[in-house]
Design an enzyme around this catalytic site. Structure first.
Site, PDB file in Angstrom:
ATOM      1  N   GLY A  46       0.831  -1.193   0.000  1.00 47.54           N
ATOM      2  CA  GLY A  46       0.000   0.000   0.000  1.00 47.54           C
ATOM      3  C   GLY A  46       0.862   1.237   0.000  1.00 47.54           C
ATOM      4  N   GLN A  51       2.972   9.979   1.119  1.00 50.59           N
ATOM      5  CA  GLN A  51       4.264   9.273   1.119  1.00 50.59           C
ATOM      6  C   GLN A  51       5.111   9.618  -0.109  1.00 50.59           C
ATOM      7  OE1 GLN A  51       2.384   5.235   2.085  1.00 50.59           O
ATOM      8  NE2 GLN A  51       4.369   5.124   3.081  1.00 50.59           N
ATOM      9  N   CYS A  88       6.073  -0.132   6.984  1.00 45.55           N
ATOM     10  CA  CYS A  88       5.670   1.029   6.190  1.00 45.55           C
ATOM     11  C   CYS A  88       6.835   1.410   5.286  1.00 45.55           C
ATOM     12  CB  CYS A  88       5.342   2.176   7.140  1.00 45.55           C
ATOM     13  SG  CYS A  88       4.867   3.694   6.300  1.00 45.55           S
ATOM     14  N   LEU A  89       6.533   1.731   4.035  1.00 47.25           N
ATOM     15  CA  LEU A  89       7.595   2.111   3.101  1.00 47.25           C
ATOM     16  C   LEU A  89       8.293   3.392   3.548  1.00 47.25           C
ATOM     17  CD1 LEU A  89       5.870   1.295  -0.323  1.00 47.25           C
ATOM     18  CD2 LEU A  89       7.588  -0.058   0.899  1.00 47.25           C
ATOM     19  N   HIS A 130      -4.082   1.313   7.812  1.00 49.99           N
ATOM     20  CA  HIS A 130      -2.743   1.908   7.763  1.00 49.99           C
ATOM     21  C   HIS A 130      -2.689   3.064   6.762  1.00 49.99           C
ATOM     22  CE1 HIS A 130       1.822   1.424   7.777  1.00 49.99           C
ATOM     23  NE2 HIS A 130       1.608   2.196   6.734  1.00 49.99           N
ATOM     24  N   GLU A 131      -3.215   2.811   5.563  1.00 54.73           N
ATOM     25  CA  GLU A 131      -3.104   3.832   4.504  1.00 54.73           C
ATOM     26  C   GLU A 131      -4.010   5.019   4.776  1.00 54.73           C
ATOM     27  OE1 GLU A 131      -0.589   3.539   2.713  1.00 54.73           O
ATOM     28  OE2 GLU A 131      -0.225   1.409   3.058  1.00 54.73           O
ATOM     29  N   HIS A 134      -2.513   7.466   7.088  1.00 58.74           N
ATOM     30  CA  HIS A 134      -1.535   8.376   6.469  1.00 58.74           C
ATOM     31  C   HIS A 134      -2.192   9.678   6.004  1.00 58.74           C
ATOM     32  CE1 HIS A 134       2.359   6.407   6.229  1.00 58.74           C
ATOM     33  NE2 HIS A 134       1.850   5.289   5.741  1.00 58.74           N
TER      34      HIS A 134
HETATM   35 ZN    ZN Z   1       2.751   3.493   5.663  1.00 56.32          ZN
END
Ligand code: ZN
Length: 157
Positions: A46, A51, A88-89, A130-131, A134
């Site tokens: 995701g 991000q 998380c990226l 999670h997304e 953000h």
């Molecule tokens: Zn993340």
């Protein structure tokens, strides 16, 4: 194909609230395509627009069943509980234990700006939470139970 730079924790853009998308433009279409390319290249499940430094309420998710694009997503319903590893990226090389609902129902707009309702269990439910967090400037590290730890990239294999 365009890969965008993934912002990392500590970057102010990740702590900000994102704006609703009111119409689909070429610029937004390109952003969505770049977000998918960037997510796949980074082997993520995701990615949220902040991000890649864009404060728009857009997330892309693929837990292995094909790409999902969610514009202005809102959680309608949750149930159950799951506790598991999350990463998380924007926090490369780390993961931590997070408890999330096991079932999540989401309302969003698709790329045609049509309303869709999506349901997810397990990993998909986790990815929705999670997304969407953000988009409100929230990072999973605030929810980690215990310590963040280094991801083992399979050196034991
Ligand atoms: Zn993340």
């Amino acid at each position: 194909m365009a890969i965008r730079k993934i912002r990392e924790m500590g970057d102010d853009v990740l702590a900000k609230s994102c704006k609703e998308v009111t119409k689909m433009t070429l610029r937004t279409q390109i952003l969505i395509n770049d977000m998918l390319d960037t997510m796949y290249e980074a082997m993520g499940v995701g990615l949220a627009a902040p991000q890649v430094g864009v404060l728009k309420r857009i997330v892309v998710i693929d837990v292995g069943d094909g790409p999902l694009i969610l514009i202005n997503p809102e959680i309608l319903e949750t149930s159950g509980e799951q506790t598991g590893e999350e990463g998380c990226l924007s926090v490369p090389g780390k993961s931590g234990t997070v408890t999330r609902p096991n079932y999540v129902k989401v309302k969003a707009l698709n790329e045609e700006m049509e309303e869709v309702v999506l349901e997810g269990e397990g990993l998909l439910a986790r990815a929705f939470c999670h997304e969407i967090d953000h988009l409100d400037g929230k990072m999973y590290v605030e929810l980690v139970e215990g310590e963040l730890h280094d991801v083992n990239y399979g050196e034991d294999d």
